[in-house]
Enzyme design. Structure first.
Site, short mmCIF file in Angstrom:
data_model
loop_
_atom_site.label_atom_id
_atom_site.label_comp_id
_atom_site.label_asym_id
_atom_site.label_seq_id
_atom_site.Cartn_x
_atom_site.Cartn_y
_atom_site.Cartn_z
N ASP A 53 9.86 -40.75 -22.58
CA ASP A 53 8.43 -41.04 -22.03
C ASP A 53 7.88 -39.39 -21.54
O ASP A 53 8.88 -38.32 -21.48
CB ASP A 53 8.50 -41.64 -20.75
CG ASP A 53 9.14 -41.53 -19.63
OD1 ASP A 53 10.30 -40.44 -19.65
OD2 ASP A 53 9.06 -42.23 -18.53
N TYR A 79 6.70 -35.87 -19.87
CA TYR A 79 7.09 -35.07 -18.47
C TYR A 79 6.15 -35.58 -17.32
O TYR A 79 5.10 -36.01 -17.52
CB TYR A 79 6.94 -33.69 -18.63
CG TYR A 79 7.91 -33.12 -19.81
CD1 TYR A 79 9.42 -33.09 -19.98
CD2 TYR A 79 7.21 -32.37 -21.09
CE1 TYR A 79 9.90 -32.46 -20.87
CE2 TYR A 79 8.00 -31.91 -22.00
CZ TYR A 79 9.37 -32.08 -21.77
OH TYR A 79 10.01 -31.30 -23.05
N PHE A 126 9.07 -34.42 -26.18
CA PHE A 126 9.67 -33.27 -26.03
C PHE A 126 8.67 -32.03 -25.90
O PHE A 126 9.11 -30.77 -25.46
CB PHE A 126 10.63 -32.97 -26.91
CG PHE A 126 11.85 -33.92 -26.77
CD1 PHE A 126 12.73 -33.75 -25.99
CD2 PHE A 126 12.04 -34.77 -27.85
CE1 PHE A 126 13.97 -34.62 -25.81
CE2 PHE A 126 13.06 -35.45 -27.96
CZ PHE A 126 14.01 -35.66 -26.92
N HIS A 163 22.07 -36.94 -26.61
CA HIS A 163 20.72 -36.55 -26.11
C HIS A 163 20.99 -34.93 -25.82
O HIS A 163 21.97 -34.45 -25.57
CB HIS A 163 20.28 -37.16 -24.97
CG HIS A 163 18.93 -36.78 -24.43
ND1 HIS A 163 18.63 -35.88 -23.75
CD2 HIS A 163 17.87 -37.71 -24.73
CE1 HIS A 163 16.99 -35.96 -23.52
NE2 HIS A 163 16.79 -37.03 -24.29
#
Length: 234
Positions: free
Chosen positions: A76, A78, A89, A198
């Site tokens: 989701d 920031y 990102f 990740h």
């Protein structure tokens, strides 16, 4: 034209653009309106919803379905005001780059032999056909994951399935368990699926660094006779 003040208004504007993404069930069965209304209800209750409404559908607007060449999935946006702008990102804040993005860009720089970018704005990737889609397109300030259960996942799943079904050859870069679960939606006989851990420094397995996703994706695209992606940002 004034910027939309609500996600419902942003959705209406997105519909006016006639995007190929509008063929997804999410946009045809009322799901989009239900999720937009739920997000707007949170804003009406006093929550600070991020990103700005005009940026919520930015990933789909910048990378139409018929232009997708690669897919990168995030979780989701920031949760700090001013940081997110609708691309997974991607970062436009004024502070130091987020830790996960720093790891991504360091890997990219090492693979391409370029300098590590000082900017975290991934818009150049999106404009080249890299779909930078989050599992939830909105969040609340200071509360990561706040909108993960509002129904946005139907859009993410539908988008991945549509890319798999309609595009001839796409590189899916799936990082972390939530993104990797969507590998089941991809036809591996037609598309490249690159899975890794990740990029977060908190990932104890540290299985993102050295996975070389950018070079592998470009090599595969070249094998298919397709133009590689210029991952450099500087």
């Amino acid at each position: 034209m004034t910027d939309p003040a609500t996600v419902t208004q942003a959705l209406a504007r997105f519909r006016e653009g006639g995007s190929p993404w509008l063929s997804l069930p999410f946009f045809r069965d009322g799901g989009a309106e239900r999720v937009a209304a739920a997000v707007d209800a949170r804003a009406g209750a006093g929550a600070t919803v991020l990103p700005a409404p005009g940026d919520v559908f930015r990933a789909l607007a910048l990378t139409p379905l018929n232009a997708v060449r690669a897919v990168i999935l995030g979780q989701d946006p920031y949760p700090t005001p001013g940081d997110a702008h609708g691309l997974a990102f991607s970062y436009v804040g004024k502070r130091r780059l987020p830790a996960s993005l720093k790891v991504i860009l360091a890997e990219m720089a090492e693979e391409t032999g370029s300098a590590v970018p000082t900017s975290g704005d991934l818009t150049p990737w999106a404009r080249q056909g890299v779909l930078l889609l989050n599992a939830a397109l909105t969040v609340e300030a200071g509360q990561s994951g706040a909108h993960m259960k509002l129904g946005w996942d139907a859009l993410t799943d539908g988008a991945v399935a549509a890319v798999s079904e309609t595009r001839p050859a796409v590189a899916f870069l799936l990082w972390g368990a939530p993104a990797r679960r969507r590998a089941a939606l991809v036809d591996r006989s037609r598309h490249l699926v690159l899975e890794a851990g990740h990029p977060s420094p908190l990932n104890r397995r540290a299985d993102f660094r050295g996975s070389r996703p950018f070079g592998q994706a470009n090599a595969w695209l070249a094998e298919k006779g397709l133009e590689p992606i210029d991952w450099r940002l500087a």
